[in-house]
Design a protein around this motif. Structure first.
Motif, PDB file in Angstrom:
ATOM      1  N   LYS A  56       0.832  -1.201   0.000  1.00  0.00           N
ATOM      2  CA  LYS A  56       0.000   0.000   0.000  1.00  0.00           C
ATOM      3  C   LYS A  56       0.876   1.264   0.000  1.00  0.00           C
ATOM      4  O   LYS A  56       0.679   2.180  -0.812  1.00  0.00           O
ATOM      5  N   LEU A  57       1.865   1.288   0.879  1.00  0.00           N
ATOM      6  CA  LEU A  57       2.710   2.480   0.978  1.00  0.00           C
ATOM      7  C   LEU A  57       3.623   2.623  -0.231  1.00  0.00           C
ATOM      8  O   LEU A  57       3.915   3.730  -0.682  1.00  0.00           O
ATOM      9  N   LYS A  58       4.046   1.481  -0.766  1.00  0.00           N
ATOM     10  CA  LYS A  58       4.916   1.542  -1.942  1.00  0.00           C
ATOM     11  C   LYS A  58       4.167   2.192  -3.111  1.00  0.00           C
ATOM     12  O   LYS A  58       4.711   3.056  -3.805  1.00  0.00           O
ATOM     13  N   ASP A  59       2.899   1.781  -3.299  1.00  0.00           N
ATOM     14  CA  ASP A  59       2.098   2.391  -4.365  1.00  0.00           C
ATOM     15  C   ASP A  59       2.012   3.904  -4.184  1.00  0.00           C
ATOM     16  O   ASP A  59       2.117   4.664  -5.149  1.00  0.00           O
ATOM     17  N   LEU A  60       1.831   4.317  -2.936  1.00  0.00           N
ATOM     18  CA  LEU A  60       1.737   5.757  -2.669  1.00  0.00           C
ATOM     19  C   LEU A  60       3.060   6.463  -2.975  1.00  0.00           C
ATOM     20  O   LEU A  60       3.076   7.557  -3.547  1.00  0.00           O
ATOM     21  N   LEU A  61       4.154   5.800  -2.639  1.00  0.00           N
ATOM     22  CA  LEU A  61       5.461   6.419  -2.892  1.00  0.00           C
ATOM     23  C   LEU A  61       5.706   6.611  -4.383  1.00  0.00           C
ATOM     24  O   LEU A  61       6.334   7.582  -4.808  1.00  0.00           O
ATOM     25  N   LEU A  62       5.191   5.661  -5.164  1.00  0.00           N
ATOM     26  CA  LEU A  62       5.477   5.703  -6.602  1.00  0.00           C
ATOM     27  C   LEU A  62       4.522   6.611  -7.377  1.00  0.00           C
ATOM     28  O   LEU A  62       4.694   6.810  -8.579  1.00  0.00           O
ATOM     29  N   LEU A  63       3.529   7.174  -6.686  1.00  0.00           N
ATOM     30  CA  LEU A  63       2.604   8.092  -7.376  1.00  0.00           C
ATOM     31  C   LEU A  63       3.366   9.329  -7.851  1.00  0.00           C
ATOM     32  O   LEU A  63       4.211   9.862  -7.126  1.00  0.00           O
ATOM     33  N   SER A  64       3.001   9.797  -9.071  1.00  0.00           N
ATOM     34  CA  SER A  64       3.740  10.960  -9.560  1.00  0.00           C
ATOM     35  C   SER A  64       3.157  12.281  -9.038  1.00  0.00           C
ATOM     36  O   SER A  64       3.810  13.320  -9.101  1.00  0.00           O
ATOM     37  N   ASP A  65       1.917  12.242  -8.516  1.00  0.00           N
ATOM     38  CA  ASP A  65       1.324  13.427  -7.877  1.00  0.00           C
ATOM     39  C   ASP A  65       1.228  14.641  -8.799  1.00  0.00           C
ATOM     40  O   ASP A  65       1.351  15.775  -8.326  1.00  0.00           O
ATOM     41  N   ASN A  66       0.990  14.392 -10.096  1.00  0.00           N
ATOM     42  CA  ASN A  66       0.983  15.528 -11.024  1.00  0.00           C
ATOM     43  C   ASN A  66      -0.108  16.534 -10.735  1.00  0.00           C
ATOM     44  O   ASN A  66       0.054  17.726 -10.955  1.00  0.00           O
ATOM     45  N   GLU A  67      -1.249  16.023 -10.215  1.00  0.00           N
ATOM     46  CA  GLU A  67      -2.382  16.929  -9.965  1.00  0.00           C
ATOM     47  C   GLU A  67      -2.239  17.675  -8.639  1.00  0.00           C
ATOM     48  O   GLU A  67      -2.912  18.649  -8.398  1.00  0.00           O
ATOM     49  N   SER A  68      -1.355  17.164  -7.789  1.00  0.00           N
ATOM     50  CA  SER A  68      -1.257  17.740  -6.449  1.00  0.00           C
ATOM     51  C   SER A  68      -0.680  19.157  -6.498  1.00  0.00           C
ATOM     52  O   SER A  68       0.151  19.476  -7.345  1.00  0.00           O
ATOM     53  N   SER A  69      -1.146  19.988  -5.563  1.00  0.00           N
ATOM     54  CA  SER A  69      -0.644  21.357  -5.555  1.00  0.00           C
ATOM     55  C   SER A  69       0.755  21.419  -4.943  1.00  0.00           C
ATOM     56  O   SER A  69       1.572  22.262  -5.279  1.00  0.00           O
ATOM     57  N   SER A  70       1.011  20.496  -4.033  1.00  0.00           N
ATOM     58  CA  SER A  70       2.321  20.491  -3.393  1.00  0.00           C
ATOM     59  C   SER A  70       3.254  19.579  -4.195  1.00  0.00           C
ATOM     60  O   SER A  70       2.807  18.603  -4.788  1.00  0.00           O
ATOM     61  N   ASN A  71       4.541  19.916  -4.221  1.00  0.00           N
ATOM     62  CA  ASN A  71       5.422  19.047  -4.996  1.00  0.00           C
ATOM     63  C   ASN A  71       6.072  17.942  -4.163  1.00  0.00           C
ATOM     64  O   ASN A  71       6.871  17.189  -4.660  1.00  0.00           O
ATOM     65  N   PHE A  72       5.692  17.863  -2.893  1.00  0.00           N
ATOM     66  CA  PHE A  72       6.090  16.675  -2.137  1.00  0.00           C
ATOM     67  C   PHE A  72       4.939  16.237  -1.235  1.00  0.00           C
ATOM     68  O   PHE A  72       4.137  17.064  -0.818  1.00  0.00           O
TER      69      PHE A  72
END
Ligand SMILES: Nc1ncnc2c1ncn2[C@@H]1O[C@H](COP(=O)(O)OP(=O)(O)O)[C@@H](O)[C@H]1O
Ligand SMILES: [Mg+2]
Length: 412
Positions: free
Chosen positions: A139-155
């Motif tokens: 579960k956490l690995k999947d979250l780590l590998l997300l690219s988060d392109n839509e997120s406002s924060s870059n981390f």
């Protein structure tokens, strides 16, 4: 009086060391109880004498003889046993215990106030195989590998919360060392934060790990600029292991430096404290790390108890061992510690002795005492005493924190 005070100071120092070891050494457990009794009696006696001396002094400054009179008579309701007799008796008890102190090999350790657990590192034992953490890891690995392109924060922060010894550091290590995770990030760093939060040390460690070079900058501004430049434009993975600091300001200041990285950067934060987790969490929900199942606890305990031997060669031990494992209440640290203790003696009698030991609360067969005891065990000595104070309140009694603080203050 002076001699008693000196003896008390040195014995008190040993008390701290003994507390650390009693959990795996039952001899030390009973010794410590005797010593505690003696030390507390001695403290009471010193207090009594001090108070009485003060009172005499206040009552009549000129009658100096009164203190001496007082010392030769008694405060004790049993008239014939004078103060001198009590002091004498206490000395004998303390000296007897001090002799045993050498036999048990206890060390004096004055002034230590940091936790006994060694700082964590990102390194896991080769071939280490965790029990029952596959789902957490995936579960956490999947979250780590997300690219988060839509997120406002870059981390994004990945907060892992759980009680001491439940396996937070281990899980973070597994993630940090995962091949796919490693490949996914441009740079990574691990820092063991622990109780004493020192932001300059954290920043310095992050710089050293991301550059692979030692850093001898000590100026705050230069350090911050350096880390910012080090992270700028990169997809980074940082681990802040064992964060205790509850200050929002401190966190806000530190996390500003992380905003220079590339999108998809991640910061894993492990903590025992839900409040800390809620301060650091931004987009990813807090991950609560649950206790292991009894079965996994047993497998872990057996691994450490039997080492290279095959458990099936000891069917009697397996039966007792499973009961002991159940008492670990899913805490891998407890299972591992007890496994190590049990491995010293692959003998039914010894194992039953531990199963019935007063390490567990005999009045409450399902009590979580051992695991609590372990988390207590790993508190710094000065906090142990503060924590132990809570036991003077009746169960379910609602108490005011100011009252406890006053009690602590009164005890110095
Ligand atoms: N799933 C697991 N399987 C085997 N051993 C584990 C597991 N989780 C933790 N441990 C062991 O238990 C001990 C405590 O774990 P740790 O990760 O340090 O706990 P925490 O960081 O939550 O205090 C470590 O020695 C670790 O190797
Ligand atoms: Mg940890």
């Amino acid at each position: 009086m002076d001699k008693l005070k000196v003896t008390l100071t040195t014995l008190h120092a040993v008390l701290n060391d003994a507390e650390e070891r009693q959990i795996v050494e039952p001899d030390i457990g009973s010794w410590i109880n005797e010593l505690k009794d003696a030390v507390f009696d001695a403290k009471d006696l010193v207090d009594e004498i001090d108070t009485e001396a003060l009172r005499c002094k206040a009552r009549d400054q000129t009658k100096k003889t009164q203190v001496c009179n007082f010392l030769s008579t008694s405060l004790n309701p049993f008239k014939y046993k004078g103060m001198n007799g009590r002091i004498e008796e206490l000395f004998q008890r303390l000296e007897h215990l001090a002799d045993q102190r050498n036999r048990l090999g206890l060390k004096q350790d004055i002034g230590r106030n940091v936790s006994q657990r060694t700082p964590t590192t990102s390194v896991v034992e080769k071939g280490f195989c965790p029990y029952g953490r596959d789902r957490d890891k995936e579960k956490l690995k999947d979250l780590l590998l997300l690219s988060d392109n839509e997120s406002s924060s870059n981390f994004s922060v990945v907060p892992i919360v759980g009680m001491g010894g439940v396996g937070k550091t281990t899980l973070a290590q597994l993630l940090y060392n995962d091949e796919q995770v490693k490949k996914h990030f441009d740079t990574n760093a691990w820092v063991c934060v622990s109780e004493q939060y020192d932001d300059l040390r954290v920043i310095k460690t992050l710089i050293e790990q991301t550059t692979g070079k030692s850093c001898d900058i000590s100026d705050r501004n230069s350090l911050e600029v350096r880390l910012r430049e080090q992270l700028r434009g990169k997809r980074f993975l940082l681990v802040l292991d064992d964060l205790w600091n509850e200050s929002y300001d401190d966190w806000d200041h530190l996390q500003n430096l992380f905003t220079y990285g590339a999108k998809g950067s991640k910061v894993i934060v492990t903590t025992r404290n839900k409040h800390v987790a809620s301060i650091v969490h931004n987009t990813i929900p807090i991950h609560i790390l649950e206790e292991l199942s009894d079965e996994n606890c047993w497998l872990l305990l057996a691994k450490h108890a039997f080492r290279n031997e095959n458990p099936s060669a000891h069917p009697d031990l397996v039966e007792i061992g499973k009961q002991i494992a159940r008492k670990c209440n899913g805490l891998p640290l407890a299972a591992k510690t007890l496994g190590g203790l049990l491995s010293c003696n692959l003998d039914c009698k010894e194992w039953s002795h531990i199963l019935d030991s007063n390490l567990w609360d005999p009045l409450h067969p399902t009590s979580i005492l051992p695991s609590l005891r372990l988390s207590y065990h790993y508190l710094p000595s000065y906090l142990k005493q503060c924590f132990a104070f809570c036991s003077i309140f009746p169960k379910n009694y609602e108490f005011e924190k100011e009252n406890v603080i006053r009690l602590w203050a009164a005890e110095g």
